[in-house]
Write a protein that holds these residues in place. Structure first.
Motif, PDB file in Angstrom:
ATOM      1  N   ALA A   4       0.795  -1.222  -0.094  1.00 39.46           N
ATOM      2  CA  ALA A   4      -0.113  -0.116   0.092  1.00 39.46           C
ATOM      3  C   ALA A   4       0.998   1.401  -0.044  1.00 39.46           C
ATOM      4  CB  ALA A   4      -1.039  -0.122   1.355  1.00 39.46           C
ATOM      5  N   PRO A   5       0.856   2.211  -1.053  1.00 43.69           N
ATOM      6  CA  PRO A   5      -0.250   2.043  -2.072  1.00 43.69           C
ATOM      7  C   PRO A   5      -0.036   1.142  -3.111  1.00 43.69           C
ATOM      8  CG  PRO A   5       0.983   4.034  -2.318  1.00 43.69           C
ATOM      9  CD  PRO A   5       1.546   3.492  -1.061  1.00 43.69           C
ATOM     10  N   LEU A   6      -0.915   1.095  -3.998  1.00 41.48           N
ATOM     11  CA  LEU A   6      -0.543   0.123  -5.260  1.00 41.48           C
ATOM     12  C   LEU A   6       0.767   0.443  -6.163  1.00 41.48           C
ATOM     13  CD1 LEU A   6      -4.080  -0.596  -6.497  1.00 41.48           C
ATOM     14  CD2 LEU A   6      -3.010  -1.848  -4.821  1.00 41.48           C
ATOM     15  N   PHE A   7       1.303  -0.399  -6.657  1.00 42.54           N
ATOM     16  CA  PHE A   7       2.562   0.072  -7.196  1.00 42.54           C
ATOM     17  C   PHE A   7       2.125   1.056  -8.691  1.00 42.54           C
ATOM     18  CE2 PHE A   7       3.997  -3.558  -5.067  1.00 42.54           C
ATOM     19  CZ  PHE A   7       5.538  -3.366  -5.056  1.00 42.54           C
ATOM     20  N   ALA A   8       3.171   1.762  -9.030  1.00 42.33           N
ATOM     21  CA  ALA A   8       2.648   2.675 -10.094  1.00 42.33           C
ATOM     22  C   ALA A   8       2.726   1.859 -11.348  1.00 42.33           C
ATOM     23  CB  ALA A   8       3.815   3.860 -10.121  1.00 42.33           C
ATOM     24  N   ILE A   9       2.128   1.962 -12.474  1.00 42.22           N
ATOM     25  CA  ILE A   9       2.117   1.589 -13.993  1.00 42.22           C
ATOM     26  C   ILE A   9       2.794   2.364 -14.721  1.00 42.22           C
ATOM     27  CG2 ILE A   9       0.873   0.633 -15.622  1.00 42.22           C
ATOM     28  CD1 ILE A   9       1.042  -1.442 -13.634  1.00 42.22           C
ATOM     29  N   ALA A  10       3.749   2.203 -15.250  1.00 45.75           N
ATOM     30  CA  ALA A  10       4.512   3.080 -16.449  1.00 45.75           C
ATOM     31  C   ALA A  10       3.762   2.476 -17.722  1.00 45.75           C
ATOM     32  CB  ALA A  10       5.999   2.989 -16.346  1.00 45.75           C
ATOM     33  N   MET A  11       3.224   3.402 -18.419  1.00 44.30           N
ATOM     34  CA  MET A  11       2.623   2.956 -19.667  1.00 44.30           C
ATOM     35  C   MET A  11       3.126   3.895 -20.930  1.00 44.30           C
ATOM     36  SD  MET A  11      -1.509   2.430 -19.029  1.00 44.30           S
ATOM     37  CE  MET A  11      -2.198   1.341 -17.766  1.00 44.30           C
ATOM     38  N   ALA A 136       0.297  -9.627  -8.932  1.00 42.01           N
ATOM     39  CA  ALA A 136      -0.066  -8.482  -9.616  1.00 42.01           C
ATOM     40  C   ALA A 136      -1.358  -8.864 -10.611  1.00 42.01           C
ATOM     41  CB  ALA A 136       0.395  -7.451 -10.261  1.00 42.01           C
ATOM     42  N   LYS A 137      -2.520  -8.385 -10.493  1.00 41.32           N
ATOM     43  CA  LYS A 137      -3.674  -8.454 -11.123  1.00 41.32           C
ATOM     44  C   LYS A 137      -3.960  -7.099 -11.991  1.00 41.32           C
ATOM     45  CE  LYS A 137      -7.413 -10.685 -10.187  1.00 41.32           C
ATOM     46  NZ  LYS A 137      -8.724 -11.155  -9.403  1.00 41.32           N
ATOM     47  N   LEU A 138      -4.091  -7.594 -13.377  1.00 40.81           N
ATOM     48  CA  LEU A 138      -4.018  -6.381 -14.344  1.00 40.81           C
ATOM     49  C   LEU A 138      -5.612  -6.592 -15.114  1.00 40.81           C
ATOM     50  CD1 LEU A 138      -0.816  -6.425 -16.036  1.00 40.81           C
ATOM     51  CD2 LEU A 138      -1.425  -5.215 -14.030  1.00 40.81           C
ATOM     52  N   ASP A 139      -6.380  -5.806 -15.431  1.00 35.96           N
ATOM     53  CA  ASP A 139      -7.401  -6.034 -16.479  1.00 35.96           C
ATOM     54  C   ASP A 139      -7.079  -6.014 -17.848  1.00 35.96           C
ATOM     55  OD1 ASP A 139      -6.974  -3.340 -17.554  1.00 35.96           O
ATOM     56  OD2 ASP A 139      -8.730  -2.300 -16.237  1.00 35.96           O
ATOM     57  N   ALA A 140      -7.947  -6.231 -18.934  1.00 30.95           N
ATOM     58  CA  ALA A 140      -7.505  -6.484 -20.155  1.00 30.95           C
ATOM     59  C   ALA A 140      -6.922  -5.196 -20.792  1.00 30.95           C
ATOM     60  CB  ALA A 140      -8.903  -6.928 -20.891  1.00 30.95           C
ATOM     61  N   PRO A 146      -7.952  -2.569  -9.120  1.00 28.10           N
ATOM     62  CA  PRO A 146      -7.870  -1.620  -7.851  1.00 28.10           C
ATOM     63  C   PRO A 146      -8.388  -2.594  -6.560  1.00 28.10           C
ATOM     64  CG  PRO A 146      -9.890  -1.097  -9.167  1.00 28.10           C
ATOM     65  CD  PRO A 146      -9.055  -1.649 -10.102  1.00 28.10           C
ATOM     66  N   ALA A 147      -9.078  -3.619  -6.717  1.00 30.25           N
ATOM     67  CA  ALA A 147      -9.483  -4.439  -5.643  1.00 30.25           C
ATOM     68  C   ALA A 147      -8.390  -5.276  -5.176  1.00 30.25           C
ATOM     69  CB  ALA A 147     -10.694  -5.239  -6.175  1.00 30.25           C
ATOM     70  N   PHE A 148      -7.832  -6.005  -6.148  1.00 28.19           N
ATOM     71  CA  PHE A 148      -6.709  -6.983  -5.898  1.00 28.19           C
ATOM     72  C   PHE A 148      -5.382  -6.180  -5.879  1.00 28.19           C
ATOM     73  CE2 PHE A 148      -3.314 -10.063  -6.719  1.00 28.19           C
ATOM     74  CZ  PHE A 148      -3.868 -11.326  -6.100  1.00 28.19           C
ATOM     75  N   GLY A 149      -4.958  -5.327  -6.826  1.00 27.15           N
ATOM     76  CA  GLY A 149      -3.746  -4.498  -6.570  1.00 27.15           C
ATOM     77  C   GLY A 149      -2.536  -5.457  -6.940  1.00 27.15           C
ATOM     78  N   VAL A 150      -1.347  -5.300  -6.281  1.00 32.51           N
ATOM     79  CA  VAL A 150      -0.276  -5.747  -6.206  1.00 32.51           C
ATOM     80  C   VAL A 150       0.184  -6.085  -4.933  1.00 32.51           C
ATOM     81  CG1 VAL A 150       2.267  -5.563  -6.914  1.00 32.51           C
ATOM     82  CG2 VAL A 150       0.602  -4.446  -8.274  1.00 32.51           C
ATOM     83  N   ILE A 151       0.408  -7.685  -4.625  1.00 33.92           N
ATOM     84  CA  ILE A 151       0.746  -8.012  -3.276  1.00 33.92           C
ATOM     85  C   ILE A 151       2.111  -8.462  -3.298  1.00 33.92           C
ATOM     86  CG2 ILE A 151      -1.799  -8.238  -2.470  1.00 33.92           C
ATOM     87  CD1 ILE A 151      -1.464 -11.296  -3.116  1.00 33.92           C
ATOM     88  N   MET A 152       2.694  -8.498  -2.160  1.00 32.65           N
ATOM     89  CA  MET A 152       4.123  -9.077  -2.084  1.00 32.65           C
ATOM     90  C   MET A 152       4.293 -10.289  -0.651  1.00 32.65           C
ATOM     91  SD  MET A 152       6.509  -5.623  -2.641  1.00 32.65           S
ATOM     92  CE  MET A 152       7.944  -6.590  -2.693  1.00 32.65           C
ATOM     93  N   PRO A 153       3.796 -11.163  -1.156  1.00 36.63           N
ATOM     94  CA  PRO A 153       3.932 -12.293  -0.132  1.00 36.63           C
ATOM     95  C   PRO A 153       5.149 -12.705   0.216  1.00 36.63           C
ATOM     96  CG  PRO A 153       3.219 -13.242  -2.087  1.00 36.63           C
ATOM     97  CD  PRO A 153       3.434 -11.924  -2.379  1.00 36.63           C
ATOM     98  N   ASP A 194     -10.300  -9.772  -3.497  1.00 34.82           N
ATOM     99  CA  ASP A 194      -9.854  -8.448  -3.048  1.00 34.82           C
ATOM    100  C   ASP A 194      -8.464  -8.381  -2.497  1.00 34.82           C
ATOM    101  OD1 ASP A 194      -9.921 -10.416  -1.057  1.00 34.82           O
ATOM    102  OD2 ASP A 194     -11.342  -8.913   0.307  1.00 34.82           O
ATOM    103  N   GLY A 195      -7.609  -9.573  -2.894  1.00 34.91           N
ATOM    104  CA  GLY A 195      -6.387  -9.651  -2.660  1.00 34.91           C
ATOM    105  C   GLY A 195      -5.806 -10.108  -1.315  1.00 34.91           C
ATOM    106  N   SER A 196      -6.914 -10.585  -0.477  1.00 36.56           N
ATOM    107  CA  SER A 196      -6.873 -11.085   0.863  1.00 36.56           C
ATOM    108  C   SER A 196      -6.573 -12.703   0.700  1.00 36.56           C
ATOM    109  CB  SER A 196      -8.016 -10.900   1.764  1.00 36.56           C
ATOM    110  OG  SER A 196      -9.094 -11.327   1.184  1.00 36.56           O
TER     111      SER A 196
END
Length: 407
Positions: A4-11, A136-140, A146-153, A194-196
């Motif tokens: 938190a917060p979610l990772f930035a995306i460079a496009m 990380a979960k991305l849409d198409a 935004p619900a799942f985001g990027v997690i670091m287990p 939700d990333g949990s």
């Protein structure tokens, strides 16, 4: 642990270079004229990827998948983090993904090691960053969910690396790999939309007891809804091939092998690196064995096991030795039951076509212009063509993708 917060995306930033077709000296054939054992598909050829001069590839990646539209997604290293790119069926960058055909998930010391496409079209990437796992979960479109985001287990370990990922029919994200807990052990976890962490999934932690274990989650769920993991386990003197099978709750399945575990010692050091379930539900693995001679090289292993984990001793040719280092990095089953195995063959990339019973029919060396090069994985597209994912250049400089026809 969530980020938190979610990772930035460079496009659409940086410079991305693609060789969108095969090199002029490559042997290419149209589908209608391929009368050889295998041919490089002229309609796609060989695509290589480099971003801002940064090495995008790496030995051991399983970073390739297909979506429902037959578009190809790949992951690797970017100049600012985890690279994810999407190619159209023709092999060109898909501009509807990130505005340029690729995105980077900004993270330090990070790389993507595995990728999958969920039934709803979302893209899920697994890898590592700064010693932790990364999912990380991305849409198409390439935007972070935004619900799942990027997690670091971390799995309570250091040097975590998640090199296998899948999404099951309920939408759970399941990822696996290894982490260092005084020695390296195998881990797998599951996360909800939700990333949990999924409370119904018993986080897998496998320690064979003699030292290091390394492995990856198989590319798909087993027919019974459980999970397959493949890798290697130290037996006190060298490594044995390792297969684990769990229930869909992440518990080792007592009906498989010995308490959910199969180890195979073929005489020296064995490492299982890829696994599929064939059309009969059998397990087919690819990997490597240290050669049983004085020569310091490897032989490729291709083995078949029953769905319960029994080694099939009728499989004709479990070892492939072409006179140099040969490592089995991927395997697919064609519609007629033939097997195609992807090898790192010396400094090159070789496909081996085999009968369903394990006899070698022939080989095809990919005409990759940059050397050294090697295969990291193979998959089938929705038309039955073989997609080869690998790296080319010293230091795994660039990802390459090739499409091969095996008539």
């Amino acid at each position: 642990m969530r980020a938190a917060p979610l990772f930035a995306i460079a496009m659409a930033c940086g410079r991305i270079g693609f060789d969108e077709r095969a090199r002029p000296d490559a042997t290419v054939n149209d589908a209608a004229t391929c009368d050889a054992l295998a041919c490089l598909d002229r309609a796609f050829g060989v695509v290589t990827l480099m971003v801002d001069g940064v090495a995008t590839g790496g030995y051991g990646d399983q970073g390739i998948a297909l979506d429902a539209a037959n578009r190809l997604v790949v992951t690797g290293k970017g100049s600012r983090g985890v690279l994810v790119a999407r190619l159209e069926d023709s092999g060109v960058l898909d501009p509807s993904f990130g505005g340029s055909g690729y995105i980077e998930i900004a993270a330090t010391n990070a790389q993507g090691l595995a990728i999958t496409v969920a039934p709803d079209g979302d893209i899920v990437v697994a890898g590592n960053s700064n010693g932790a796992g990364l999912v990380a979960k991305l849409d198409a479109t390439g935007a972070v969910d935004p619900a799942f985001g990027v997690i670091m287990p971390t799995f309570g370990a250091t040097a975590d690396a998640l090199n296998g990922v899948l999404v099951d029919s309920s939408g759970r994200v399941i990822a696996g790999g290894q982490g260092d807990v005084s020695s390296f052990d195998l881990f797998a976890g599951a996360w909800l939309a939700d990333g949990s962490a999924d409370p119904a999934f018993s986080q897998l932690h496998y320690d064979g007891g003699n030292g290091d274990e390394f492995g990856t989650l198989a590319a798909s769920l087993a027919p019974d809804g459980g999970l397959d993991l493949v890798g290697q386990t130290f037996n006190g003197g060298n490594f044995d091939g390792l297969i684990l099978h769990t229930t869909n709750e992440g518990v080792l399945d007592p009906q498989f092998g010995s308490g959910g575990v199969v180890t195979t010692d073929l005489g020296k050091g064995e490492r299982y690196l890829a696994l599929i379930r064939d059309s009969g539900g059998n397990i087919v693995i690819a990997g490597e064995q240290d050669a049983l001679t004085a020569s310091p090289y490897q032989q490729a292993i291709i083995e078949r096991y029953s769905s319960e984990g029994a080694l099939d001793t009728t499989f004709a040719q479990p070892l492939l030795d072409f006179g140099g280092s040969d490592v089995g990095r991927g395997v697919v089953e064609l519609g007629d039951g033939r097997l195609v195995v992807g090898l790192r063959h010396g400094d090159g990339s070789r496909l081996v076509v085999m009968t369903a019973g394990g006899s070698v029919i022939g080989t095809f060396d990919l005409p990759i212009a940059t050397t050294p090069n090697g295969i990291d994985d193979v998959i089938l597209d929705r038309s039955g063509r073989v997609l080869v994912f690998g790296d080319a250049g010293a230091g795994s400089a660039a990802i390459y993708v090739a499409r091969v026809l095996v008539p």
